[in-house]
Design an enzyme around this catalytic site. Sequence first.
Site, mmCIF file in Angstrom:
data_model
loop_
_atom_site.group_PDB
_atom_site.id
_atom_site.type_symbol
_atom_site.label_atom_id
_atom_site.label_comp_id
_atom_site.label_asym_id
_atom_site.label_seq_id
_atom_site.Cartn_x
_atom_site.Cartn_y
_atom_site.Cartn_z
ATOM 1 N N ASP A 1 -7.903 -5.489 0.043
ATOM 2 C CA ASP A 1 -8.337 -6.339 -1.078
ATOM 3 C C ASP A 1 -7.955 -7.794 -0.917
ATOM 4 O O ASP A 1 -8.366 -8.628 -1.714
ATOM 5 C CB ASP A 1 -7.737 -5.784 -2.378
ATOM 6 C CG ASP A 1 -8.279 -4.399 -2.672
ATOM 7 O OD1 ASP A 1 -7.483 -3.461 -2.804
ATOM 8 O OD2 ASP A 1 -9.515 -4.257 -2.698
ATOM 9 N N HIS B 1 0.850 -1.187 0.000
ATOM 10 C CA HIS B 1 0.000 0.000 0.000
ATOM 11 C C HIS B 1 0.885 1.236 0.000
ATOM 12 O O HIS B 1 1.946 1.241 0.617
ATOM 13 C CB HIS B 1 -0.894 0.028 1.247
ATOM 14 C CG HIS B 1 -2.062 0.951 1.116
ATOM 15 N ND1 HIS B 1 -1.970 2.300 1.374
ATOM 16 C CD2 HIS B 1 -3.328 0.718 0.713
ATOM 17 C CE1 HIS B 1 -3.151 2.855 1.151
ATOM 18 N NE2 HIS B 1 -3.993 1.929 0.745
#
Length: 458
Positions: free
Chosen positions: A393, A335
């Site tokens: 996700d 991320h």
Amino acid sequence: MEAAPLGPTDQQINVKEQVEKMTKDRSAHQTNDVAKLEVDGKTLELPIYKGVVGPRAIDVSKLYGQTGLFTFDPGFTSTASCDSDITYIDGDKGELLYRGYPIEQLADKGDFLETAYLLLNGDLPSKAEFAEFSKAITNHTMVHEQMQYFMRGFRRDAHPMAIMVGMVGALSAFYHDSTDINDPKQRMIASRRMIAKIPTIAAMAYKYSVGQPMVYPRNDLGYAENFLHMCFAVPAEEYKVNPVIARAMDKIFILHADHEQNASTSTVRLAGSSGANPFACMAAGIACLWGPAHGGANEAALNMLQEIGTVDRIPEFVAKAKDKDDPFRLMGFGHRVYKNYDPRATVMQQACHEVLKELGIKDDPLLDVAMELEKIALNDPYFIEKKLYPNIDFYSGITLKALGFPTTMFTVLFALARTVGWVAQWNEMIQDPEQRIGRPRQLYNGAASRDYTDIAKR
Ligand code: SDX
């Protein structure tokens, strides 16, 4: 039946919003610190602003005017594109706050519509405020009947995200009475229309892709319950939504609702900065979210888990992810901001176990692969050194698959939930007295000026 008023009454709209744009009061951001920049024999003092929490920011807005130099920050890793009151992320602490409330508390104690009100208005609603808001949303979940004929222009095998981009963009062709972005009342009506109608459009995209008739929304169902009913009910028999599943769906929507200035939110802000109508801006956000590096990662992560297939093949894929010459990345890992665990992934993993338990799915091989992959990756020096952790996700795909959605619908569900974040951020951008059209510059590496030559001489 006279539908409930879509927008709040005039006196409910915060009168402050209607006051002519004032200059922004930055006194709260000022610090006595300045950044000294020495360039071309000159020393510049650039103001440093502080927020309520988080990194301070150097104001470089006058740099080009004073020095003729640009800042250079492809990917915006060190750039604050705006100031915002909506969502705060601390990537090192793994903290996510919606208007100051920790995501864990909202997911545990709140519901999505209440969170939507919070993101839009800045505070949790009172009972009366929530009653007005949820009634307005509930009573406007239907879309113009003509939209289903518009949708029929798509092939049945069109990706549902392609249908979403088209249908949301088309809303500006059906709802002309809420596209004047300078009218706070029209902005609020368009915002509520988007939140109310996005689940209906998402469900229509799903039904169309599986060849079933669309199911109309019902006013006696909650937001997540209504969406699940529109997706999984069929005319042939009554469909009762499992309350545990509806709660899990609602929680998943909360986790995906907003996330600071991510790529799709920045896209919505940039589109909105030109004065484009709200529906066109949301369509731009959906288009950006579709990418596998962003919201498309949930679909890509599940496809990756299916490709790995069994636990014994995990080392092969971890090696590929670490191979500089191999473009393969572990989808659902890493991320830009979280350099610690994504707090949403923790809640998502819990929701995943709740759903699998409720549905009696004991040994989901994909979950086995995901849990083992996470364990291996979190102990691998490459992932530790690069601070790569599972993001939201990673577990969402397994959960959504267990709920009965095809992988092509995963990013649609992300877009459904993120619509409230986009709408909140779009409103904040429009109301910002300092907002101007976003227009970045560049470091030009192309040809210097040269003269045209006739083709005969080339
Ligand atoms: C979302 O921004 C948001 O807030 C997004 C989001 C939201 O709610 O809006 O949180 C939603 O988009 C989550 C992210 C979903 N994407 C994925 O899961 C796709 C896989 N992840 C990556 O592609 C990547 O981690 C990003 C895109 C998420 C972040 O990319 P960055 O910040 O630009 O980092 P990078 O590409 O510069 O990577 C840094 C290093 C690189 O190695 P070096 O060049 O330094 O040697 O880490 C490596 C990368 O190769 N790396 C990975 C990796 N992610 C980064 N290596 C293997 N697998 C990965 N997943």
